[in-house]
Design a protein around this motif. Structure first.
Motif, mmCIF file in Angstrom:
data_model
loop_
_atom_site.group_PDB
_atom_site.id
_atom_site.type_symbol
_atom_site.label_atom_id
_atom_site.label_comp_id
_atom_site.label_asym_id
_atom_site.label_seq_id
_atom_site.Cartn_x
_atom_site.Cartn_y
_atom_site.Cartn_z
ATOM 1 N N GLY A 8 49.695 10.794 150.136
ATOM 2 C CA GLY A 8 49.779 11.097 148.710
ATOM 3 C C GLY A 8 49.813 12.594 148.450
ATOM 4 O O GLY A 8 50.543 13.068 147.570
ATOM 5 N N PHE A 9 49.037 13.334 149.236
ATOM 6 C CA PHE A 9 49.011 14.791 149.116
ATOM 7 C C PHE A 9 50.376 15.373 149.463
ATOM 8 O O PHE A 9 50.915 16.213 148.734
ATOM 9 N N VAL A 10 50.966 14.908 150.563
ATOM 10 C CA VAL A 10 52.284 15.400 150.991
ATOM 11 C C VAL A 10 53.333 15.062 149.934
ATOM 12 O O VAL A 10 54.153 15.908 149.567
ATOM 13 N N GLU A 11 53.315 13.833 149.416
ATOM 14 C CA GLU A 11 54.261 13.440 148.377
ATOM 15 C C GLU A 11 54.086 14.313 147.129
ATOM 16 O O GLU A 11 55.064 14.718 146.505
ATOM 17 N N GLY A 12 52.831 14.613 146.779
ATOM 18 C CA GLY A 12 52.569 15.489 145.643
ATOM 19 C C GLY A 12 53.088 16.901 145.878
ATOM 20 O O GLY A 12 53.651 17.529 144.973
ATOM 21 N N LEU A 13 52.907 17.401 147.097
ATOM 22 C CA LEU A 13 53.430 18.730 147.439
ATOM 23 C C LEU A 13 54.955 18.753 147.325
ATOM 24 O O LEU A 13 55.536 19.717 146.806
ATOM 25 N N ILE A 14 55.591 17.701 147.803
ATOM 26 C CA ILE A 14 57.053 17.620 147.728
ATOM 27 C C ILE A 14 57.499 17.639 146.267
ATOM 28 O O ILE A 14 58.394 18.406 145.887
ATOM 29 N N GLU A 15 56.888 16.815 145.455
ATOM 30 C CA GLU A 15 57.286 16.720 144.050
ATOM 31 C C GLU A 15 57.058 18.035 143.306
ATOM 32 O O GLU A 15 57.933 18.518 142.592
ATOM 33 N N LYS A 16 55.885 18.627 143.474
ATOM 34 C CA LYS A 16 55.585 19.883 142.763
ATOM 35 C C LYS A 16 56.436 21.047 143.286
ATOM 36 O O LYS A 16 56.791 21.941 142.532
ATOM 37 N N THR A 17 56.781 21.017 144.572
ATOM 38 C CA THR A 17 57.672 22.048 145.119
ATOM 39 C C THR A 17 59.072 21.865 144.545
ATOM 40 O O THR A 17 59.725 22.834 144.158
ATOM 41 N N ARG A 18 59.529 20.622 144.481
ATOM 42 C CA ARG A 18 60.851 20.319 143.909
ATOM 43 C C ARG A 18 60.923 20.814 142.463
ATOM 44 O O ARG A 18 61.952 21.329 142.023
ATOM 45 N N GLU A 19 59.835 20.685 141.731
ATOM 46 C CA GLU A 19 59.789 21.095 140.323
ATOM 47 C C GLU A 19 59.527 22.594 140.157
ATOM 48 O O GLU A 19 59.513 23.098 139.032
ATOM 49 N N GLY A 20 59.291 23.311 141.263
ATOM 50 C CA GLY A 20 59.022 24.750 141.190
ATOM 51 C C GLY A 20 57.643 25.073 140.650
ATOM 52 O O GLY A 20 57.417 26.160 140.128
ATOM 53 N N LYS A 21 56.688 24.147 140.799
ATOM 54 C CA LYS A 21 55.345 24.336 140.248
ATOM 55 C C LYS A 21 54.342 24.891 141.250
ATOM 56 O O LYS A 21 53.191 25.118 140.893
ATOM 57 N N LEU A 22 54.754 25.091 142.498
ATOM 58 C CA LEU A 22 53.860 25.651 143.517
ATOM 59 C C LEU A 22 54.405 26.991 143.980
ATOM 60 O O LEU A 22 55.608 27.136 144.196
ATOM 61 N N ASP A 23 53.529 27.946 144.145
ATOM 62 C CA ASP A 23 53.937 29.300 144.521
ATOM 63 C C ASP A 23 53.791 29.503 146.032
ATOM 64 O O ASP A 23 52.841 30.134 146.493
ATOM 65 N N TRP A 24 54.732 28.951 146.801
ATOM 66 C CA TRP A 24 54.734 29.122 148.256
ATOM 67 C C TRP A 24 55.127 30.544 148.605
ATOM 68 O O TRP A 24 55.940 31.157 147.923
ATOM 69 N N LYS A 25 54.558 31.036 149.695
ATOM 70 C CA LYS A 25 54.877 32.379 150.193
ATOM 71 C C LYS A 25 55.018 32.320 151.705
ATOM 72 O O LYS A 25 54.444 31.438 152.353
ATOM 73 N N PRO A 26 55.752 33.266 152.281
ATOM 74 C CA PRO A 26 55.865 33.308 153.752
ATOM 75 C C PRO A 26 54.505 33.604 154.384
ATOM 76 O O PRO A 26 53.738 34.427 153.866
ATOM 77 N N PHE A 27 54.223 32.930 155.483
ATOM 78 C CA PHE A 27 52.945 33.137 156.181
ATOM 79 C C PHE A 27 52.778 34.595 156.607
ATOM 80 O O PHE A 27 51.666 35.108 156.630
ATOM 81 N N SER A 28 53.878 35.266 156.903
ATOM 82 C CA SER A 28 53.801 36.666 157.328
ATOM 83 C C SER A 28 53.176 37.560 156.268
ATOM 84 O O SER A 28 52.670 38.638 156.581
ATOM 85 N N SER A 29 53.156 37.121 155.008
ATOM 86 C CA SER A 29 52.562 37.924 153.937
ATOM 87 C C SER A 29 51.098 37.560 153.662
ATOM 88 O O SER A 29 50.468 38.161 152.793
ATOM 89 N N PHE A 30 50.558 36.611 154.415
ATOM 90 C CA PHE A 30 49.169 36.183 154.207
ATOM 91 C C PHE A 30 48.229 37.289 154.679
ATOM 92 O O PHE A 30 48.301 37.728 155.825
ATOM 93 N N LYS A 31 47.345 37.756 153.795
ATOM 94 C CA LYS A 31 46.537 38.927 154.125
ATOM 95 C C LYS A 31 45.512 38.684 155.237
ATOM 96 O O LYS A 31 45.163 39.606 155.960
#
Length: 147
Positions: A8-31
């Motif tokens: 359910g979590f993965v499906e939610g991530l897919i849906e919210k990513t598809r809708e542009g509601k999650l702010d993903w960033k490249p791991f290389s920028s993780f402080k």
């Protein structure tokens, strides 16, 4: 039960990513990237970090409150010899700075197709978010506006 929650979590991530509601960033920028890599080296990733590694350029994260979700592309064996087709996608969470990195990989092994879909969606999201020349134009405009 846990598998259903992770699905359910993965499906939610897919849906919210598809809708542009999650702010993903490249791991290389993780402080705190080094801290996460150290946790992986100490066995927190449900895979043998001595023979497997994450491909940092194809790994991502998002923040939620004090916690983080990580989507790692994991290559198995020597990346110079191993086929990219052997790579897998790992999903891990770090709820806060006190709790250790927690791999959801054991619950999502049968969901590699869904994990690939999520990875493709977030790569498309990042490509659109940082699309040239628009991002360059916006940056130049912001520089001049701030002065």
């Amino acid at each position: 039960m846990m598998g259903d929650q992770v699905e359910g979590f993965v499906e939610g991530l897919i849906e919210k990513t598809r809708e542009g509601k999650l702010d993903w960033k490249p791991f290389s920028s993780f402080k705190n990237r080094r801290d996460i890599l150290e946790e992986l080296e100490n066995g927190r990733g449900d895979f043998d970090y001595a023979t497997n590694s994450i491909k940092e350029s194809k790994s991502y994260f998002l923040q939620s409150g004090e916690g983080f979700v990580f989507l790692f592309e994991i290559y198995h064996g020597d990346p110079q010899v191993a086929s990219p087709l052997d790579n897998t996608i790992g999903l891990m969470v770090k709820i806060n700075s006190v709790l250790p990195l927690n791999s959801l990989l054991g619950y999502t092994e049968m969901m590699q197709e869904e994990m690939e879909k999520l990875k493709l969606l977030l790569e498309n999201y990042l490509e659109e978010k940082y699309c040239y020349p628009d991002v360059l134009y916006n940056f130049m405009h912001e520089v001049l506006e701030d002065k």
